[in-house]
Design an enzyme around this catalytic site. Structure first.
Site, PDB file in Angstrom:
ATOM      1  CB  CYS A 119      -0.692   0.100   1.328  1.00 16.86           C
ATOM      2  SG  CYS A 119      -1.863   1.425   1.414  1.00 16.86           S
ATOM      3  CD  GLU A 161      -1.762  -1.649  -4.335  1.00 16.06           C
ATOM      4  OE1 GLU A 161      -0.999  -1.476  -5.062  1.00 16.06           O
ATOM      5  OE2 GLU A 161      -1.776  -1.857  -3.154  1.00 16.06           O
TER       6      GLU A 161
END
Length: 248
Positions: free
Chosen positions: A2, A113
């Site tokens: 992340c 992402e």
């Protein structure tokens, strides 16, 4: 991993959502950030027992993203420690102390992402992933204190407080985008996760339960998010249908 997320809620909303008792930074409010990147200041919710108290108090603090262990020689290591893998967080020297004693929640609206574009070797398409119900995303985090040996004891910058995001395997629906995702802590587990009296790593690990299928949803967004200098609500707007369709 992340490496970027969005956090645009106002401080008073976070204080209310997480039932915070103490605003640890009453004179400081972070502005809406749609492109939170490592080394930025972020909000963290933690439960701590006051020096002379006997009960943990839930508080909101501003910390720097990128964990700096107490034993680090300098804070530059933090830029490489933005994520802690669930598989090793209880054992790795960089994280095990914090995992046992200093767990926190990092509030977010969603995270980003990147997925490789078919037929394009170097091109990746960013996706915004967020709770399907529009609620807050409470990411499992750890925080740590680092003492700057170069500063005087009465210097307000003597102590640096930093954090990291715990990651896990992505659920099937999201795994097509990226194989990792932040670990979410559901509301019913917030109190246990934050409890500083819970120091057994095995018990803390029990609280790390992957998100249910369908809890999160994702859509393609502009590549403007690739540049950390870009910010604003346009970064989380979905691409027009014809553009998104062309990606697959």
């Amino acid at each position: 991993m992340c490496g970027r997320y969005a956090s645009a809620r106002k401080k008073h909303e976070i204080l209310e959502e997480f039932q915070v008792e103490l605003d640890g930074e009453p004179d400081k409010e972070l502005g809406p950030d749609y492109n939170v990147a490592p080394t930025k200041n972020v909000y963290a919710i933690m439960d701590r027992v006051p020096g002379e108290g006997d009960r943990a108090v839930r508080q909101l603090r501003v910390v720097k993203w990128g964990l700096v262990p107490s034993w680090a020689k300098d804070p530059s290591i933090g830029s490489r420690m933005i994520n802690a893998r669930i598989e090793t967080v209880a054992d790795k020297p960089s994280y095990r102390r914090a995992f046992a004693k200093r767990r926190c929640l990092l509030p977010a609206d969603g995270y980003f992402e990147w997925m490789p574009v078919e037929g394009e070797k170097r091109k990746k398409q960013p996706y915004y992933i967020h709770p399907a119900d529009g609620g807050v995303l409470a990411m499992a985090g750890l925080y740590e204190f680092w003492k700057d040996p170069s500063r005087d004891d009465d210097d307000p910058l003597k102590w640096l407080v930093t954090c990291t995001v715990i990651t896990t395997d992505a659920e099937d629906q999201l795994g097509r985008i990226h194989d990792r995702m932040p670990m979410m802590i559901e509301r019913e587990r917030w109190a246990e996760w934050l409890d500083p009296k819970l120091t057994d790593p095995a018990e803390a690990t029990r609280l790390l339960v992957p998100a249910e299928q369908g809890r999160l949803t994702a859509y393609a967004v502009s590549t403007d998010v690739n540049n950390v200098r870009n910010n604003g609500p346009d970064l989380i707007k979905p691409l027009p249908d014809e553009e998104e369709t062309a990606l697959f």
